[in-house]
Design a protein around this motif. Sequence first.
Motif, PDB file in Angstrom:
ATOM      1  N   LEU A   1       0.829  -1.210   0.000  1.00  0.00           N
ATOM      2  CA  LEU A   1       0.000   0.000   0.000  1.00  0.00           C
ATOM      3  C   LEU A   1       0.860   1.255   0.000  1.00  0.00           C
ATOM      4  CD1 LEU A   1      -2.807  -1.082   2.483  1.00  0.00           C
ATOM      5  CD2 LEU A   1      -3.065  -0.665   0.036  1.00  0.00           C
ATOM      6  N   ARG A   2       1.974   1.233   0.749  1.00  0.00           N
ATOM      7  CA  ARG A   2       2.870   2.390   0.725  1.00  0.00           C
ATOM      8  C   ARG A   2       3.463   2.580  -0.669  1.00  0.00           C
ATOM      9  NH1 ARG A   2       4.233   0.283   5.872  1.00  0.00           N
ATOM     10  NH2 ARG A   2       6.051  -0.815   5.015  1.00  0.00           N
ATOM     11  N   GLN A   3       3.845   1.485  -1.312  1.00  0.00           N
ATOM     12  CA  GLN A   3       4.373   1.583  -2.671  1.00  0.00           C
ATOM     13  C   GLN A   3       3.282   2.055  -3.643  1.00  0.00           C
ATOM     14  OE1 GLN A   3       5.903  -2.478  -3.159  1.00  0.00           O
ATOM     15  NE2 GLN A   3       7.981  -1.619  -3.240  1.00  0.00           N
ATOM     16  N   ALA A   4       2.062   1.529  -3.470  1.00  0.00           N
ATOM     17  CA  ALA A   4       0.972   1.878  -4.379  1.00  0.00           C
ATOM     18  C   ALA A   4       0.638   3.362  -4.313  1.00  0.00           C
ATOM     19  CB  ALA A   4      -0.267   1.039  -4.055  1.00  0.00           C
ATOM     20  N   ALA A   5       0.813   3.973  -3.145  1.00  0.00           N
ATOM     21  CA  ALA A   5       0.530   5.411  -3.013  1.00  0.00           C
ATOM     22  C   ALA A   5       1.450   6.238  -3.899  1.00  0.00           C
ATOM     23  CB  ALA A   5       0.664   5.840  -1.557  1.00  0.00           C
ATOM     24  N   ASP A   6       2.627   5.714  -4.241  1.00  0.00           N
ATOM     25  CA  ASP A   6       3.578   6.440  -5.084  1.00  0.00           C
ATOM     26  C   ASP A   6       3.445   6.089  -6.561  1.00  0.00           C
ATOM     27  OD1 ASP A   6       4.708   7.706  -2.868  1.00  0.00           O
ATOM     28  OD2 ASP A   6       6.070   6.016  -2.497  1.00  0.00           O
ATOM     29  N   VAL A   7       2.576   5.139  -6.890  1.00  0.00           N
ATOM     30  CA  VAL A   7       2.350   4.784  -8.296  1.00  0.00           C
ATOM     31  C   VAL A   7       1.590   5.916  -8.975  1.00  0.00           C
ATOM     32  CG1 VAL A   7       1.105   3.201  -9.812  1.00  0.00           C
ATOM     33  CG2 VAL A   7       2.421   2.301  -7.879  1.00  0.00           C
ATOM     34  N   PRO A   8       1.975   6.335 -10.185  1.00  0.00           N
ATOM     35  CA  PRO A   8       1.233   7.394 -10.889  1.00  0.00           C
ATOM     36  C   PRO A   8      -0.256   7.073 -10.981  1.00  0.00           C
ATOM     37  CG  PRO A   8       3.281   6.921 -12.033  1.00  0.00           C
ATOM     38  CD  PRO A   8       3.154   5.881 -10.955  1.00  0.00           C
ATOM     39  N   ALA A   9      -1.071   8.127 -10.904  1.00  0.00           N
ATOM     40  CA  ALA A   9      -2.522   7.946 -10.846  1.00  0.00           C
ATOM     41  C   ALA A   9      -3.106   7.364 -12.127  1.00  0.00           C
ATOM     42  CB  ALA A   9      -3.196   9.286 -10.543  1.00  0.00           C
ATOM     43  N   ASP A  10      -2.381   7.496 -13.234  1.00  0.00           N
ATOM     44  CA  ASP A  10      -2.917   7.062 -14.526  1.00  0.00           C
ATOM     45  C   ASP A  10      -2.728   5.560 -14.698  1.00  0.00           C
ATOM     46  OD1 ASP A  10      -4.076   7.238 -17.007  1.00  0.00           O
ATOM     47  OD2 ASP A  10      -2.224   7.806 -18.028  1.00  0.00           O
TER      48      ASP A  10
ATOM     49  N   VAL B   1      -5.517  -2.930 -22.971  1.00  0.00           N
ATOM     50  CA  VAL B   1      -4.744  -2.153 -22.009  1.00  0.00           C
ATOM     51  C   VAL B   1      -3.698  -3.074 -21.392  1.00  0.00           C
ATOM     52  CG1 VAL B   1      -4.868  -0.815 -19.876  1.00  0.00           C
ATOM     53  CG2 VAL B   1      -6.729  -0.674 -21.531  1.00  0.00           C
ATOM     54  N   ARG B   2      -2.517  -2.543 -21.159  1.00  0.00           N
ATOM     55  CA  ARG B   2      -1.452  -3.350 -20.559  1.00  0.00           C
ATOM     56  C   ARG B   2      -1.806  -3.675 -19.110  1.00  0.00           C
ATOM     57  NH1 ARG B   2       1.434  -0.995 -16.742  1.00  0.00           N
ATOM     58  NH2 ARG B   2       1.428   1.274 -16.531  1.00  0.00           N
ATOM     59  N   ALA B   3      -1.343  -4.818 -18.666  1.00  0.00           N
ATOM     60  CA  ALA B   3      -1.541  -5.210 -17.266  1.00  0.00           C
ATOM     61  C   ALA B   3      -0.525  -4.505 -16.382  1.00  0.00           C
ATOM     62  CB  ALA B   3      -1.387  -6.720 -17.133  1.00  0.00           C
ATOM     63  N   PRO B   4      -0.847  -4.299 -15.102  1.00  0.00           N
ATOM     64  CA  PRO B   4       0.140  -3.734 -14.182  1.00  0.00           C
ATOM     65  C   PRO B   4       1.420  -4.566 -14.171  1.00  0.00           C
ATOM     66  CG  PRO B   4      -2.030  -3.761 -13.168  1.00  0.00           C
ATOM     67  CD  PRO B   4      -2.144  -4.529 -14.447  1.00  0.00           C
ATOM     68  N   ALA B   5       2.561  -3.871 -14.148  1.00  0.00           N
ATOM     69  CA  ALA B   5       3.845  -4.560 -14.264  1.00  0.00           C
ATOM     70  C   ALA B   5       4.372  -5.071 -12.935  1.00  0.00           C
ATOM     71  CB  ALA B   5       4.872  -3.619 -14.900  1.00  0.00           C
ATOM     72  N   THR B   6       3.916  -4.496 -11.830  1.00  0.00           N
ATOM     73  CA  THR B   6       4.414  -4.873 -10.505  1.00  0.00           C
ATOM     74  C   THR B   6       3.242  -5.083  -9.558  1.00  0.00           C
ATOM     75  OG1 THR B   6       4.522  -2.609  -9.661  1.00  0.00           O
ATOM     76  CG2 THR B   6       6.450  -3.421 -10.902  1.00  0.00           C
ATOM     77  N   PRO B   7       3.460  -5.795  -8.439  1.00  0.00           N
ATOM     78  CA  PRO B   7       2.380  -5.927  -7.451  1.00  0.00           C
ATOM     79  C   PRO B   7       1.862  -4.581  -6.967  1.00  0.00           C
ATOM     80  CG  PRO B   7       4.059  -7.555  -7.013  1.00  0.00           C
ATOM     81  CD  PRO B   7       4.608  -6.674  -8.104  1.00  0.00           C
ATOM     82  N   ALA B   8       2.745  -3.596  -6.771  1.00  0.00           N
ATOM     83  CA  ALA B   8       2.285  -2.284  -6.305  1.00  0.00           C
ATOM     84  C   ALA B   8       1.369  -1.628  -7.324  1.00  0.00           C
ATOM     85  CB  ALA B   8       3.477  -1.382  -6.004  1.00  0.00           C
ATOM     86  N   GLU B   9       1.693  -1.753  -8.605  1.00  0.00           N
ATOM     87  CA  GLU B   9       0.828  -1.194  -9.648  1.00  0.00           C
ATOM     88  C   GLU B   9      -0.520  -1.908  -9.663  1.00  0.00           C
ATOM     89  OE1 GLU B   9       2.581  -1.082 -13.494  1.00  0.00           O
ATOM     90  OE2 GLU B   9       4.297   0.146 -12.861  1.00  0.00           O
ATOM     91  N   LEU B  10      -0.512  -3.229  -9.455  1.00  0.00           N
ATOM     92  CA  LEU B  10      -1.790  -3.947  -9.431  1.00  0.00           C
ATOM     93  C   LEU B  10      -2.633  -3.504  -8.239  1.00  0.00           C
ATOM     94  CD1 LEU B  10      -2.750  -7.369 -10.496  1.00  0.00           C
ATOM     95  CD2 LEU B  10      -3.295  -6.813  -8.139  1.00  0.00           C
ATOM     96  N   VAL B  11      -2.003  -3.314  -7.071  1.00  0.00           N
ATOM     97  CA  VAL B  11      -2.748  -2.832  -5.907  1.00  0.00           C
ATOM     98  C   VAL B  11      -3.371  -1.484  -6.198  1.00  0.00           C
ATOM     99  CG1 VAL B  11      -2.514  -2.023  -3.522  1.00  0.00           C
ATOM    100  CG2 VAL B  11      -1.446  -4.173  -4.223  1.00  0.00           C
ATOM    101  N   ARG B  12      -2.600  -0.576  -6.805  1.00  0.00           N
ATOM    102  CA  ARG B  12      -3.145   0.748  -7.146  1.00  0.00           C
ATOM    103  C   ARG B  12      -4.277   0.619  -8.152  1.00  0.00           C
ATOM    104  NH1 ARG B  12      -1.477   6.235  -6.370  1.00  0.00           N
ATOM    105  NH2 ARG B  12      -3.124   7.501  -7.324  1.00  0.00           N
TER     106      ARG B  12
END
Length: 481
Positions: free
Chosen positions: A326-335, A365-376
């Motif tokens: 969740l901490r990592q996901a907060a830093d993932v770009p909003a788009d 659409v491309r799938a999230p590349a990392t677990p943090a991107e998927l969480v976001r």
Amino acid sequence: MTGYMKAVAAIDLGATSGRVILGSVGDGELRLRTVARFPNTPVRLPDGLHWDVLALYSAAMNGLGTASREEPELVGAAVDAWAVDYALLLGNRMIGNPYHYRDGRTAIGVRAVHTEIGPEELFRRNGLQHLPFNTVFQLAASAASGALEFADGLLLIPDLIGWWATGAQVAERTNASTTGLVPAGGDTWDTELLSRLGLRFDLLPPIVEPGTVLGPVSPMMREEFGIRHEFPFTTVGSHDTASAVVGVPSTGDDAAYISCGTWSLVGTELSSPVLTEEARRAGFTNEGGVDGRIRFLKNVMGLWLLSESIRSWAKAGEQPDLEHLLRQAADVPADVPVFDTNDPRLLPPGDMPGRIATLLAEQGVRAPATPAELVRSVLQSLANAYAEAVRDIERLTGRAIRTLHLVGGGAQNELLCRLTAEACGIPVVAGPVEATAIGNLLVQARTHGIVRGDLEALRRVVASSFPLRSYPAHARSGGKD
């Protein structure tokens, strides 16, 4: 505990875990103390997915034994749990462990019911959102398999726990309202519907209201689980969402709520059901609430998407930590890419990241590349689904929603709360986390005369007893539709 406060115990059973919580109530104040927590792990057998309800009962009653030892003057106890699932009975015994609502057997039941009564007419009768695991479809599947021939009774999960504890067989109204076998806003079984579907009315126990005294915990159960003294079980809003809505510190008709756990229930409280075709097409449901209220809401897949993703990563040998993600996901770009959280392919257990990738691939659409991107991506998709549901509530009820209360486990997820406020354009008030247990405890306290008043009075106790966190509304956050 000060002398003027009295204690009641809530057995709160969720789809992934259970707990026993002591509530000390008095003078407009409620204090909580958790005395037991335990997992709720389903079991896959050759015939399908089942609940391990015996382990749940044992853990819950052992927790109640602990509660009775910590509070020798415990006034009472009650249980709430998830909806729709049931146990079949023969005499004084259960016939097999109950099926899990995520089991795939219900497809045959949906076909059988809709052959006799179409979705439009069924909604006008019971007011429920079409979900393939609604009890009416599960029962039709059981009838098709011949399982009902051997039964002489049926109890929903919280009523099953109450029966084992006290010997009383009932169906509490808020949970009965989720079966599809009760008229919208009603308090009796729909015998005409049962007859049309060829389902047996004699299996069903009498429907009772929240606040009904079932009787004392039996001497056998007291001895088995170390329960120190005699006290009664009562009914509450035994559907966990009904209890959670009691625990929403709402202040008026311009509020909506999200009860956010394994499922997210997005809704508002009404005095009568909305049975329009527009409401049916929008996927809304009209369920019974405490004090005759109607829970007009929509089921959104919820934090199941996260928990099942984490389980999938763990099975693959990874060691995911949700707080870190969740901490990592907060830093993932909003788009981030977003998807339909209510796609039926996301309902069963399995490879959730892979299924989400498939949904996105179908959109090009491309799938999230990392677990943090998927969480976001999951959290943004949920926030967007919440926003759509809130807009539908305004359209279908004519109410302007100015405050959104987010209660349950999701209230601890700061990123989800912030994204929800942004997506909805409405301030979010987060908390309390244990809204379900709080609603359970307060209805018990009222039953025993510890507190008095209507739901608004109970909610004032919630607002004065628990810290709440506000998230202001901003411009809607990005996210590809």
